[in-house]
Design a protein around this motif. Sequence first.
Motif, PDB file in Angstrom:
ATOM      1  N   LEU A 292       9.253  10.326   7.789  1.00  0.00           N
ATOM      2  CA  LEU A 292       8.042  10.280   8.437  1.00  0.00           C
ATOM      3  C   LEU A 292       7.505  10.067   9.680  1.00  0.00           C
ATOM      4  N   LEU A 293       6.996  10.848  10.466  1.00  0.00           N
ATOM      5  CA  LEU A 293       6.972   9.835  11.910  1.00  0.00           C
ATOM      6  C   LEU A 293       5.703   9.354  12.620  1.00  0.00           C
ATOM      7  N   SER A 294       6.211   8.208  13.084  1.00  0.00           N
ATOM      8  CA  SER A 294       5.375   7.124  13.764  1.00  0.00           C
ATOM      9  C   SER A 294       3.917   7.725  14.079  1.00  0.00           C
ATOM     10  N   GLY A 295       2.845   6.696  13.226  1.00  0.00           N
ATOM     11  CA  GLY A 295       1.519   7.813  13.480  1.00  0.00           C
ATOM     12  C   GLY A 295       0.863   8.783  12.376  1.00  0.00           C
ATOM     13  N   THR A 296       1.654   9.104  11.474  1.00  0.00           N
ATOM     14  CA  THR A 296       1.516  10.131  10.453  1.00  0.00           C
ATOM     15  C   THR A 296       1.724  10.129   9.092  1.00  0.00           C
ATOM     16  N   THR A 297       1.219  11.744   8.465  1.00  0.00           N
ATOM     17  CA  THR A 297       0.824  10.508   7.167  1.00  0.00           C
ATOM     18  C   THR A 297       1.607  11.336   6.227  1.00  0.00           C
TER      19      THR A 297
ATOM     20  N   GLY B 112       8.887   3.159  14.612  1.00  0.00           N
ATOM     21  CA  GLY B 112       7.068   3.131  13.265  1.00  0.00           C
ATOM     22  C   GLY B 112       8.105   4.047  12.862  1.00  0.00           C
ATOM     23  N   ASP B 113       8.925   5.055  13.275  1.00  0.00           N
ATOM     24  CA  ASP B 113       9.409   5.946  11.818  1.00  0.00           C
ATOM     25  C   ASP B 113       9.968   5.216  11.011  1.00  0.00           C
ATOM     26  N   ILE B 114      10.129   6.466   9.635  1.00  0.00           N
ATOM     27  CA  ILE B 114      10.600   5.654   8.656  1.00  0.00           C
ATOM     28  C   ILE B 114      11.303   7.008   7.797  1.00  0.00           C
ATOM     29  N   ALA B 115      12.663   6.468   7.474  1.00  0.00           N
ATOM     30  CA  ALA B 115      13.156   7.907   7.194  1.00  0.00           C
ATOM     31  C   ALA B 115      13.596   7.226   5.519  1.00  0.00           C
ATOM     32  N   GLY B 116      14.124   8.270   5.138  1.00  0.00           N
ATOM     33  CA  GLY B 116      14.179   7.941   3.330  1.00  0.00           C
ATOM     34  C   GLY B 116      14.613   9.105   2.762  1.00  0.00           C
ATOM     35  N   TYR B 117      14.369   9.828   1.726  1.00  0.00           N
ATOM     36  CA  TYR B 117      14.058  10.732   0.782  1.00  0.00           C
ATOM     37  C   TYR B 117      13.403  11.147  -0.139  1.00  0.00           C
ATOM     38  N   LEU B 118      13.029  12.324  -0.562  1.00  0.00           N
ATOM     39  CA  LEU B 118      12.296  12.788  -1.470  1.00  0.00           C
ATOM     40  C   LEU B 118      12.869  13.723  -2.554  1.00  0.00           C
ATOM     41  N   ASN B 119      11.989  14.157  -3.339  1.00  0.00           N
ATOM     42  CA  ASN B 119      11.665  15.166  -4.550  1.00  0.00           C
ATOM     43  C   ASN B 119      11.258  16.260  -4.115  1.00  0.00           C
ATOM     44  N   ARG B 120      12.450  17.415  -4.709  1.00  0.00           N
ATOM     45  CA  ARG B 120      11.097  18.344  -4.829  1.00  0.00           C
ATOM     46  C   ARG B 120      12.057  19.355  -5.917  1.00  0.00           C
ATOM     47  N   SER B 121      11.050  20.620  -6.887  1.00  0.00           N
ATOM     48  CA  SER B 121      11.888  20.795  -7.222  1.00  0.00           C
ATOM     49  C   SER B 121      12.338  22.691  -6.401  1.00  0.00           C
ATOM     50  N   ILE B 122      13.131  23.473  -7.201  1.00  0.00           N
ATOM     51  CA  ILE B 122      13.244  24.476  -6.416  1.00  0.00           C
ATOM     52  C   ILE B 122      14.315  25.982  -7.259  1.00  0.00           C
ATOM     53  N   THR B 123      13.835  26.846  -7.309  1.00  0.00           N
ATOM     54  CA  THR B 123      13.869  27.749  -7.716  1.00  0.00           C
ATOM     55  C   THR B 123      15.494  27.667  -7.957  1.00  0.00           C
ATOM     56  N   GLY B 124      16.205  27.829  -8.598  1.00  0.00           N
ATOM     57  CA  GLY B 124      18.233  27.932  -9.327  1.00  0.00           C
ATOM     58  C   GLY B 124      18.784  26.644  -8.740  1.00  0.00           C
TER      59      GLY B 124
ATOM     60  N   GLU C 109       0.684  -1.227   0.557  1.00  0.00           N
ATOM     61  CA  GLU C 109       0.026   0.016   0.074  1.00  0.00           C
ATOM     62  C   GLU C 109       0.769   1.091   0.300  1.00  0.00           C
ATOM     63  N   SER C 110       0.685   1.935  -0.923  1.00  0.00           N
ATOM     64  CA  SER C 110       0.739   3.439  -0.668  1.00  0.00           C
ATOM     65  C   SER C 110       1.108   4.393   0.667  1.00  0.00           C
ATOM     66  N   ILE C 111       2.056   5.091   1.007  1.00  0.00           N
ATOM     67  CA  ILE C 111       2.303   5.553   2.016  1.00  0.00           C
ATOM     68  C   ILE C 111       3.011   7.163   1.798  1.00  0.00           C
ATOM     69  N   GLY C 112       3.090   7.507   0.194  1.00  0.00           N
ATOM     70  CA  GLY C 112       3.619   8.381   0.093  1.00  0.00           C
ATOM     71  C   GLY C 112       4.277   8.858  -0.512  1.00  0.00           C
ATOM     72  N   ASP C 113       4.510   9.952  -1.437  1.00  0.00           N
ATOM     73  CA  ASP C 113       5.126   9.983  -2.453  1.00  0.00           C
ATOM     74  C   ASP C 113       6.593  10.897  -1.640  1.00  0.00           C
ATOM     75  N   PHE C 114       7.299   9.595  -0.908  1.00  0.00           N
ATOM     76  CA  PHE C 114       8.726   9.939  -0.760  1.00  0.00           C
ATOM     77  C   PHE C 114       9.340   8.205  -1.372  1.00  0.00           C
ATOM     78  N   ALA C 115      10.820   7.877  -1.158  1.00  0.00           N
ATOM     79  CA  ALA C 115      11.760   7.314  -0.787  1.00  0.00           C
ATOM     80  C   ALA C 115      11.585   6.405   0.197  1.00  0.00           C
ATOM     81  N   ALA C 116      11.056   5.664   0.817  1.00  0.00           N
ATOM     82  CA  ALA C 116      11.745   4.902   1.941  1.00  0.00           C
ATOM     83  C   ALA C 116      12.708   3.817   2.390  1.00  0.00           C
ATOM     84  N   ARG C 117      13.738   3.822   2.854  1.00  0.00           N
ATOM     85  CA  ARG C 117      14.250   3.636   2.800  1.00  0.00           C
ATOM     86  C   ARG C 117      15.265   2.713   4.634  1.00  0.00           C
ATOM     87  N   ALA C 118      14.497   3.107   5.478  1.00  0.00           N
ATOM     88  CA  ALA C 118      14.839   2.523   6.819  1.00  0.00           C
ATOM     89  C   ALA C 118      13.515   3.053   7.775  1.00  0.00           C
TER      90      ALA C 118
END
Lengths: 387, 405
Positions: free
Chosen positions: A149-154, A127-139, A113-122
């Motif tokens: 992603l902290l436990s219990g959050t979305t 219940g916390d999940i660490a990873g990384y996400l994409n962002r587009s930033i000016t410059g 099941e999808s739990i978000g638009d990020f890369a879950a790595r550990a």
Amino acid sequence: MRTATFMLALLGGASVCQAQIYHVTDLGTLGGQSYGFFIAESGLATGCASVAESQNFHAVSFQAGVLTDLGTVGGDSQSVAFSVDSAGRIIGMSFNLTDLRHGAFASGPAGLESIGDFAARAANARGDIAGYLNRSITGLGLVDRACVLLSGTTSPIELATLGGSNAYAFGLNNAQPARIVGLSFTTADSASHPALWIGGAVHDLGTLGGTRGCAYGINTHNQVVGTAETASGAPHAFRFTVDDAGNVLSRTDLGFLSGNQSCAYAINDVGQIVGNSFARACLWDDTGIHDLNQLIAPGSSWVLESAQWITGSGRIIGRGSLVGVPHAFLLTPCPADFNYDGALDSQDFFDFLGVFFATSPGADFNSSGLVDSQDLFDFLVAFFTGC
Amino acid sequence: MKNRVAAPLVGRPSALLLRILVLGGGVALIGGAAAAIFQAPPPGPFAEYPCAVLAYNDLGMHCMQQDFSEMMILPPFNTLRAQVIDRTHGSPEIVTSDITVRYSIPSNTHGADKTNFWAYAQPLLGFPLEPEVGLTGSRLSGIMTRMTPRDWGVVGIPLVPIDDSGRENPYPLATITVERDGQVIGRTQAVTPVSWEMSCQLCHNTPGISTATDILRAHDRLHFTNLEQQKPVFCAGCHMDNALGAPGVPGVSSMTAAMHGAHASRMGMIKLDNECYACHPGIRTQCQRDVHAAKGISCIECHGNMAAVGNPARQGWIDEPRCADCHSRPGFEFEPPGVLFRDAVGHQGIKCIACHSSPHAITPATTERDNLQSVSNQGHAGVIDSCTVCHITTPSDPFPHRRGD
């Protein structure tokens, strides 16, 4: 009485034998290749394997000798399972090679099941999940940012960088708040350093004298492992110890087997570290660095190339080459060979007693979290039964 | 939850703002000196910099092996090049000095722990290679040097297709940053493609031995060699390979002739929609991802079939498809004779590849990241055709797509 029996046996040489330290298990494939990334204390292991026809990699689980194809999420072609969270859910990322956007997943009753638009790595035991996400930033354009992603959050929380454009989180421990490790580019993107995040703050852990480094794992004692360049530019595995404020208390170059190269991926709570050196899976412990290929039965068809994770009880998962094909492996230790010298003998007994009476965490033979008499009894049982 | 919509173009002016800017531009043309103030900047994340940077990979895909313990066909070896255009002047200028051009691949900062290439460099090449250092001395990040009078580059980046996170990524994104006097004056991102999806095992799959041993054993049987006993074997040690600059052994067929020629009649053994993907990456990687692929044009329609590619008279990596083989339009010019698309120069010293993107990734590509540079510079995918990417104002003279115009 037990001790007396043991001493008699020891003097008589009854238990002295040559023994392989680890039993190696092939975790199988889906017709192509397979890779192992993580194993929980429960024995549930995760990784990925290529499907024979499409050659796409799918997240897989391994348990009790069974390899299970977990599929992908939302029509994606690829997925990788990197961890298991506190609830026993398998965590990982799903993506297509055509867009490489990240989608985090967790296993559920109906599959992934999808739990978000990020890369879950550990994931950690909280219940916390660490990873990384994409962002587009000016410059800066399209960048990756470490997140948790902290436990219990979305919604994942983006973590600060060390002044550079990109950052990645690859590991975390069970502390509150979790200590998260990875890498971050520094100001002007002139270097990439191992990074530690505590709460909202990022800390530069530095390198071994070079410009690049990356942290992969951290245990409950705030020991961080990874790889970093020395002043000569050679990448060496490291163990850094940090305090709760993120200050680096010590930096240890863990050395290498050969080739002036090594990388550490994980450290357990008794301080055992796994990784690789010059394409050989290796283990670091109190006695130094060991080639895991030397600690399995001789004559094996395996070349163990990289160890990715080690549990508190010493089980190791990684990737190797079996008749030229990448296969995930699981190493189950012979715990009574306490000094990993390949021989089950009296020296193991004395080495164990040394750490036992020092009440070192390494004497927690049964991984109970305590060093007590039960550890001694369990060690003796293992010793006399020949692992 | 997964968002499949393209990333928002941060910094892109709204339609209303664009109208105001365009109108302002018209006023500015009349006003003369104040022109730069009122012109519409190119949309996208890199609009704020005084220099446009257009970067590209020379091949569109570099394939390498996953395992070097028994033989080496191709090592890790990526090449990135970039042109820097100062757009602050009335007439754009290609910048060729007094700048520092940095490159890095943020998702992929180390590689020696991901491949056994360095462990076998000594027996394969005859000399040791420092981990993380490529065949030409390049690393995964560093500083580009001047390659030609017009562009900058780095050759031989030892990149492998595994991100630091551990997942496969054949299309990692490189960041190229241009500095002058310590100030960032330009930036771009370009795909640095690499894959080790060479599916030799589809045919070379004798039980009990590795794919590489199966290949070497077949070579020994067919060509009376003794390669299996000489592992690890560097194929280009005998087979001349222009890709590596390896001279080979006189009288031995070139790498491309040997590989394509030997396999041309055997491809019927496997059932693939695109037989090229049995060896070139690949069945899952689909490295031919450019506008031609999107239109259903297959590999052999440009390159010819395997027998043609394996023709001993053909020079590998030199005799390649040319744009004018298919494209013709009155007044248009394409690559001059003897010059590859990747090296050809068109509009005022700008290389064709800078605007059209890398071979096999010519925009608009089917892969999102290959379109990123176009989108970041002009707001839409496809060939860079917005004059204001480099010019302060849209020139009144049309660009007729002739070399030197």
